[in-house]
Design a protein around this motif. Structure first.
Motif, short mmCIF file in Angstrom:
data_model
loop_
_atom_site.label_atom_id
_atom_site.label_comp_id
_atom_site.label_asym_id
_atom_site.label_seq_id
_atom_site.Cartn_x
_atom_site.Cartn_y
_atom_site.Cartn_z
N ALA A 95 -11.47 6.11 -30.30
CA ALA A 95 -10.41 5.26 -30.85
C ALA A 95 -11.03 4.41 -31.96
O ALA A 95 -12.14 3.89 -31.79
CB ALA A 95 -9.80 4.38 -29.77
N VAL A 99 -8.32 -0.72 -34.94
CA VAL A 99 -7.04 -0.72 -34.24
C VAL A 99 -7.24 -1.06 -32.76
O VAL A 99 -6.47 -1.81 -32.17
CB VAL A 99 -6.34 0.65 -34.38
CG1 VAL A 99 -4.99 0.65 -33.68
CG2 VAL A 99 -6.17 1.01 -35.85
N LEU A 100 -8.29 -0.51 -32.17
CA LEU A 100 -8.54 -0.71 -30.74
C LEU A 100 -8.77 -2.18 -30.39
O LEU A 100 -8.25 -2.67 -29.38
CB LEU A 100 -9.73 0.12 -30.28
CG LEU A 100 -10.08 0.05 -28.80
CD1 LEU A 100 -8.93 0.55 -27.94
CD2 LEU A 100 -11.34 0.85 -28.50
N SER A 103 -5.63 -4.13 -29.68
CA SER A 103 -4.59 -3.38 -28.96
C SER A 103 -4.34 -3.85 -27.52
O SER A 103 -3.34 -3.50 -26.93
CB SER A 103 -4.96 -1.90 -28.90
OG SER A 103 -6.07 -1.72 -28.02
N LEU A 105 -6.11 -2.77 -25.10
CA LEU A 105 -6.67 -1.72 -24.25
C LEU A 105 -8.18 -1.87 -24.24
O LEU A 105 -8.82 -1.82 -25.28
CB LEU A 105 -6.28 -0.33 -24.78
CG LEU A 105 -6.74 0.87 -23.96
CD1 LEU A 105 -6.06 0.88 -22.59
CD2 LEU A 105 -6.42 2.17 -24.69
N ARG A 157 -0.75 8.12 -28.65
CA ARG A 157 -0.41 6.99 -29.52
C ARG A 157 0.48 5.99 -28.80
O ARG A 157 1.38 6.36 -28.06
CB ARG A 157 0.29 7.48 -30.79
CG ARG A 157 -0.61 8.37 -31.63
CD ARG A 157 0.05 8.74 -32.96
NE ARG A 157 -0.79 9.65 -33.73
CZ ARG A 157 -1.78 9.25 -34.53
NH1 ARG A 157 -2.03 7.98 -34.69
NH2 ARG A 157 -2.50 10.14 -35.18
N ARG A 158 0.17 4.71 -29.08
CA ARG A 158 0.99 3.58 -28.62
C ARG A 158 1.01 2.60 -29.77
O ARG A 158 -0.01 2.01 -30.09
CB ARG A 158 0.39 2.94 -27.37
CG ARG A 158 1.20 1.77 -26.84
CD ARG A 158 0.52 1.09 -25.68
NE ARG A 158 -0.55 0.23 -26.21
CZ ARG A 158 -1.51 -0.31 -25.47
NH1 ARG A 158 -1.59 -0.05 -24.18
NH2 ARG A 158 -2.41 -1.09 -26.02
N GLU A 159 2.15 2.46 -30.41
CA GLU A 159 2.28 1.64 -31.62
C GLU A 159 1.22 2.08 -32.62
O GLU A 159 1.15 3.25 -32.95
CB GLU A 159 2.21 0.15 -31.26
CG GLU A 159 3.36 -0.27 -30.36
CD GLU A 159 3.17 -1.66 -29.76
OE1 GLU A 159 2.17 -2.34 -30.04
OE2 GLU A 159 4.06 -2.07 -29.00
N GLN A 160 0.34 1.18 -33.11
CA GLN A 160 -0.67 1.56 -34.10
C GLN A 160 -1.90 2.21 -33.46
O GLN A 160 -2.71 2.82 -34.15
CB GLN A 160 -1.12 0.34 -34.91
CG GLN A 160 -0.10 -0.13 -35.94
CD GLN A 160 1.07 -0.85 -35.31
OE1 GLN A 160 0.91 -1.63 -34.38
NE2 GLN A 160 2.27 -0.59 -35.81
N LEU A 161 -2.07 2.06 -32.16
CA LEU A 161 -3.26 2.56 -31.48
C LEU A 161 -3.17 4.08 -31.28
O LEU A 161 -2.15 4.59 -30.83
CB LEU A 161 -3.43 1.89 -30.12
CG LEU A 161 -4.60 2.40 -29.26
CD1 LEU A 161 -5.94 2.16 -29.94
CD2 LEU A 161 -4.58 1.74 -27.88
#
Length: 179
Positions: A95, A99-100, A103, A105, A157-161
């Motif tokens: 990832a 972005v990560l 996020s 996550l 994918r989740r939103e931008q992640l």
């Protein structure tokens, strides 16, 4: 592992020619959780062995799949998925760092838990198309180096992640899968 290894050609199901045997295609293109399938195949004797994880430069094919600049840093996690104590699958998940980090996550906390189980249990993640290739042996851990093993990957994918998950089926897996 060399970042300069030849990049494999990742193919969708309709691009794969000649077609793989139906038993192989079932494992390569099945949309269900691989963790759940391996757990069932091993009658519950499934485990995850972390090999390495940390912030590393991602390979060019990974950067392309995640739509980030070549050489981008990312969280890289490599594990063996084991059935009955044997390494059946080598998995590499990446990832992009930029972005990560924002996020929510936290992949650093997974330890010996399955990333796939986490991704499949979070309904906010949507799985992209499965792609397959013959995986370069140079990209495998030293004790598992073998050219031409079947591999698959998909992007969750989740939103931008975006989390790119590649799974390489090791030789010990196929005899168990054909029982």
């Amino acid at each position: 592992m060399s970042l300069a290894s030849p990049t494999p050609h990742w193919l969708s199901a309709d691009q794969l020619s000649p077609a793989a045997a139906s038993s192989v295609r079932d494992w390569l293109f099945n949309q269900d959780s691989l963790t759940r399938r391996l757990t069932a195949l091993s009658a519950g004797s499934f485990s995850v062995t972390p090999l390495r994880e940390g912030w590393l430069s991602m390979r060019d094919d990974e950067c392309t799949a995640l739509d980030v600049p070549p050489g981008s840093m990312g969280w890289v996690r490599e594990v063996y998925l084991r059935g009955n104590g044997q390494p059946w699958v080598f998995a590499r998940s990446v990832a992009a760092r930029q972005v990560l980090e924002g996020s929510g996550l936290d992949l650093q906390q997974l330890g010996s838990r399955s990333l796939g189980e986490l991704l499949f249990s979070d309904q906010a993640f949507a799985r992209g198309e499965l792609q397959v290739c013959r995986y370069p042996g140079a990209w495998l851990p030293a004790e598992a180096v073998q050219d031409g093993l079947w591999a698959r990957r998909s992007c969750f994918r989740r939103e931008q992640l975006a989390v790119l998950v590649a799974e390489v089926f090791l030789p010990a897996f196929w005899p168990a899968a054909s029982r």
